[in-house]
Enzyme design. Structure first.
Site, mmCIF file in Angstrom:
data_model
loop_
_atom_site.group_PDB
_atom_site.id
_atom_site.type_symbol
_atom_site.label_atom_id
_atom_site.label_comp_id
_atom_site.label_asym_id
_atom_site.label_seq_id
_atom_site.Cartn_x
_atom_site.Cartn_y
_atom_site.Cartn_z
ATOM 1 N N LYS A 1 0.844 -1.201 0.000
ATOM 2 C CA LYS A 1 0.000 0.000 0.000
ATOM 3 C C LYS A 1 0.879 1.250 0.000
ATOM 4 C CE LYS A 1 -1.731 2.808 2.922
ATOM 5 N NZ LYS A 1 -1.862 4.072 2.179
ATOM 6 N N GLU B 1 10.595 0.777 9.950
ATOM 7 C CA GLU B 1 11.551 1.855 9.664
ATOM 8 C C GLU B 1 10.824 3.147 9.984
ATOM 9 O OE1 GLU B 1 14.611 1.531 8.689
ATOM 10 O OE2 GLU B 1 14.789 -0.349 7.582
ATOM 11 N N CYS C 1 13.801 10.539 6.429
ATOM 12 C CA CYS C 1 13.826 10.033 7.807
ATOM 13 C C CYS C 1 15.210 10.172 8.420
ATOM 14 C CB CYS C 1 13.370 8.591 7.829
ATOM 15 S SG CYS C 1 14.190 7.614 6.567
ATOM 16 N N GLU D 1 10.752 15.477 15.163
ATOM 17 C CA GLU D 1 11.046 15.370 13.747
ATOM 18 C C GLU D 1 10.176 16.380 12.981
ATOM 19 O OE1 GLU D 1 9.786 11.790 11.636
ATOM 20 O OE2 GLU D 1 11.781 11.735 10.755
HETATM 21 P P1 TAP Z 1 2.614 7.784 8.302
HETATM 22 O O1 TAP Z 1 1.449 8.631 8.549
HETATM 23 O O2 TAP Z 1 3.073 6.883 9.374
HETATM 24 O O3 TAP Z 1 2.246 6.958 6.983
HETATM 25 C C1 TAP Z 1 3.065 5.950 6.467
HETATM 26 C C2 TAP Z 1 2.182 4.966 5.744
HETATM 27 O O4 TAP Z 1 1.342 4.307 6.689
HETATM 28 C C3 TAP Z 1 1.238 5.589 4.725
HETATM 29 O O5 TAP Z 1 1.068 4.690 3.646
HETATM 30 C C4 TAP Z 1 -0.042 5.726 5.516
HETATM 31 O O6 TAP Z 1 -1.179 5.793 4.720
HETATM 32 C C5 TAP Z 1 -0.021 4.447 6.319
HETATM 33 N N1 TAP Z 1 -0.814 4.470 7.529
HETATM 34 C C6 TAP Z 1 -1.315 5.532 8.210
HETATM 35 N N2 TAP Z 1 -1.973 5.110 9.306
HETATM 36 C C7 TAP Z 1 -1.885 3.749 9.319
HETATM 37 C C8 TAP Z 1 -2.348 2.732 10.208
HETATM 38 N N3 TAP Z 1 -3.029 3.015 11.311
HETATM 39 N N4 TAP Z 1 -2.078 1.449 9.918
HETATM 40 C C9 TAP Z 1 -1.361 1.116 8.823
HETATM 41 N N5 TAP Z 1 -0.899 2.033 7.945
HETATM 42 C C10 TAP Z 1 -1.144 3.334 8.189
HETATM 43 O O7 TAP Z 1 3.903 8.564 7.881
HETATM 44 P P2 TAP Z 1 4.036 9.615 6.703
HETATM 45 O O8 TAP Z 1 3.467 10.889 7.179
HETATM 46 O O9 TAP Z 1 3.516 9.049 5.445
HETATM 47 O O10 TAP Z 1 5.641 9.698 6.550
HETATM 48 C C11 TAP Z 1 6.406 10.512 7.352
HETATM 49 C C12 TAP Z 1 7.079 9.718 8.462
HETATM 50 O O11 TAP Z 1 7.676 8.523 7.957
HETATM 51 C C13 TAP Z 1 8.187 10.475 9.106
HETATM 52 O O12 TAP Z 1 8.082 10.389 10.497
HETATM 53 C C14 TAP Z 1 9.457 9.764 8.631
HETATM 54 O O13 TAP Z 1 10.554 9.843 9.452
HETATM 55 C C15 TAP Z 1 9.005 8.392 8.461
HETATM 56 N N6 TAP Z 1 9.838 7.724 7.463
HETATM 57 C C16 TAP Z 1 10.758 6.832 7.885
HETATM 58 C C17 TAP Z 1 11.584 6.226 6.977
HETATM 59 C C18 TAP Z 1 12.606 5.245 7.455
HETATM 60 S S1 TAP Z 1 13.373 4.391 6.357
HETATM 61 N N7 TAP Z 1 12.894 5.084 8.697
HETATM 62 C C19 TAP Z 1 11.464 6.487 5.628
HETATM 63 C C20 TAP Z 1 10.527 7.388 5.226
HETATM 64 C C21 TAP Z 1 9.706 8.004 6.162
HETATM 65 P P3 TAP Z 1 -1.695 7.218 4.168
HETATM 66 O O14 TAP Z 1 -0.513 8.022 3.771
HETATM 67 O O15 TAP Z 1 -2.495 6.816 3.002
HETATM 68 O O16 TAP Z 1 -2.440 7.831 5.299
#
Ligand code: TAP
Length: 477
Positions: A182, A256, A290, A387
């Site tokens: 997804k 991650e 990240c 962050e």
């Molecule tokens: P999240 O809100 O956590 O979303 C990540 C993914 O999870 C999206 O596909 C999101 O769907 C989905 N999601 C949301 N709620 C969920 C739930 N309850 N159960 C299962 N899946 C769910 O993060 P983001 O805002 O997209 O990304 C930013 C964050 O990701 C930052 O904190 C960053 O540090 C972290 N990040 C970490 C890494 C590594 S490698 N450590 C890499 C990239 C990003 P939707 O987007 O469709 O809501």
């Protein structure tokens, strides 16, 4: 001052985006049950790029069943046969890389120079790298006959949509698993193009399934009883919620999560090189990284010199049209992310840190944030602890290496760190003391498929990349 955003038409025409996309299940694009859809928007122009199917619970179930059915044959294929498919996918990605880079830039907002020169080459390299492992699993040090886990449910964020997909799908398939992935709601398009690439490569039906939707779709996927392995990249908050739901089941889990990396500059570091590293560390991909070097720790004796040079360099950064090859900083991915960056930057000022940004024109449409730095930051400030995931740098100073280590480690996260110094012995000492999964020396944001990537503490557990990345998709016990 503002100006209207007009994407360069010749770049836009490189990619053919359909007005709507279905879910990719069992080798076919299909409508979602209930025919629910959502719009995906270019963050630079606010133009609607396409309407995408929103998977309901029964679609997730359909996708997991398709993956389960495909698993029987896929896992039984000789590794060399699976490798052929992965090599084919890697080559098609290379052939279609121009189209994919433009698509990624349109849907995500990142500069085309980055999607073209960083994301796409790394995506192809990842598939090539894991294709090479597929027939060598018995020699990978996991025993004579390592077995795949089954169906992997994979959830990825919006900051590197295609690269995160590659990090998840390539090792899973090489190890003989099948996948339901997804993508994030704001960046679904490159995953759907990837689905088309799977068809082009003749990948057997059901080996890769792509289901689009929002967080609720992700939650349906990770809790589905037919999923054997959950791989998640995203926020620490959602990662913790997933860990709670997976606890007590027989699913395997890798996470991650977020980061708050220290980029540490010692007084013997070459100033120009360090400044480039600081800029790359925090402004690459608008700081939506990240492992971004979001805290600059600079040795007190050179702080003024480094900050002067850094401000001069920041004044040359070009913010704007992501399709323009001269752009350094593109659009913020969504209005929600922009609001979060603004809120934290305002908190920095309110808590007493000093804010500085070069004067720069921001487009009148789309979501933008100028490269910003804060001095006079203390460890108690929110901008030093939380962050931001945006182009905002918090500057702190230190006097001794021990103080640098103490400050760098003073965070719940532990994903990455950078060290800038001429002294090799100091690099080794720092790498040993820093509680971070990755420590870069005299460089930053360097990625390689052969090198494991992952965090300590609240940055998650498990490793992606390298031989370690295979372990997450194999029964090695
Ligand atoms: P999240 O809100 O956590 O979303 C990540 C993914 O999870 C999206 O596909 C999101 O769907 C989905 N999601 C949301 N709620 C969920 C739930 N309850 N159960 C299962 N899946 C769910 O993060 P983001 O805002 O997209 O990304 C930013 C964050 O990701 C930052 O904190 C960053 O540090 C972290 N990040 C970490 C890494 C590594 S490698 N450590 C890499 C990239 C990003 P939707 O987007 O469709 O809501």
């Amino acid at each position: 001052m503002t100006f209207a955003y007009a994407p360069a038409p010749e770049s836009r025409s490189v990619v053919d985006i359909a007005p709507s996309y279905g879910l990719f299940i069992d080798g076919e694009f299909t409508e979602a049950a209930g025919a629910k859809v959502f719009k995906t928007v270019s963050p630079a122009s606010e133009e609607v790029l396409s309407e995408v199917a929103h998977a309901a619970a029964e679609d997730v179930d359909r996708a997991v069943r398709a993956a389960r059915k495909a698993f029987e044959k896929w896992s039984a294929l000789p590794g060399a046969e699976r490798a052929k498919y992965l090599f084919r996918i890697a080559r098609i990605i290379q052939e279609r890389s121009r189209e994919l880079a433009v698509l990624e830039t349109l849907d995500n907002g990142k500069p085309i120079r980055e999607s073209r020169d960083s994301d796409l080459p790394l995506v192809a390299a990842h598939f090539f790298y894991y294709a090479g492992w597929a027939d060598k699993l018995p020699y990978a040090g996991f025993g004579a006959d390592p077995r795949p886990l089954g169906v992997a449910g994979q959830v990825i964020p919006w900051n590197f949509p295609l690269l995160m997909l590659a990090w998840k799908i390539a090792p899973a398939l090489a190890a003989g698993n099948t996948v339901v992935l997804k993508p994030a709601e704001t960046t679904p398009l490159s995953a759907l193009f990837f689905a088309d690439i799977c068809r082009q490569a003749g990948l057997p039906k059901g080996v890769v399934n792509i289901i689009t939707g929002d967080g609720s779709t992700g939650a349906e996927l990770v809790t589905h009883p037919g999923v054997d392995k959950v791989a998640f990249t995203g926020s620490t908050e959602v990662g913790k919620a997933i860990a709670r739901t997976v606890a007590g089941t027989d699913k395997k889990l890798t996470l991650e999560l977020g980061g708050k990396a220290a980029n540490i500059v010692f007084d013997d570091a070459p100033v120009d090189q360090a400044v480039e590293g600081i800029v790359n560390g925090i402004f690459f991909n608008q700081g939506h990284v990240c492992c971004a070097g979001s805290r600059l720790l600079v040795q007190e004796s050179v702080a003024d010199e480094i900050l002067d040079a850094l401000k001069r360099r920041m004044s040359t950064l070009r913010v704007g049209d992501p399709l323009d090859k001269n752009t350094d900083i593109g659009a913020i991915n969504s209005p929600e992310q922009l609001a979060r960056i603004r809120e934290l930057a305002d908190a920095g000022e309110a808590e007493g840190a000093e804010r500085w940004a070069p004067s720069c024109e921001l487009p009148s449409t789309g979501y933008w944030f100028a490269p910003t730095l804060f001095t006079g930051v203390t460890q108690a400030h929110r901008i030093a602890r939380e962050e931001i995931f945006g182009p905002v740098l918090s500057v702190l100073t230190f006097r001794t290496p021990a103080e640098a280590v103490e400050k760098a480690n003073n965070t719940p996260y532990g994903l990455s760190a950078g060290v800038w110094t001429e002294k090799g012995s100091r690099i080794l000492w720092m790498a040993d003391k820093l509680r971070a999964g990755i420590v870069w020396a005299n460089t930053f944001n360097k990625f390689d498929p052969a090198s494991p990537f992952g965090g300590y503490k609240e940055s998650g557990f498990g490793r992606e990349g390298g031989r370690h990345g295979l372990e997450a998709y194999l029964n090695v016990g």
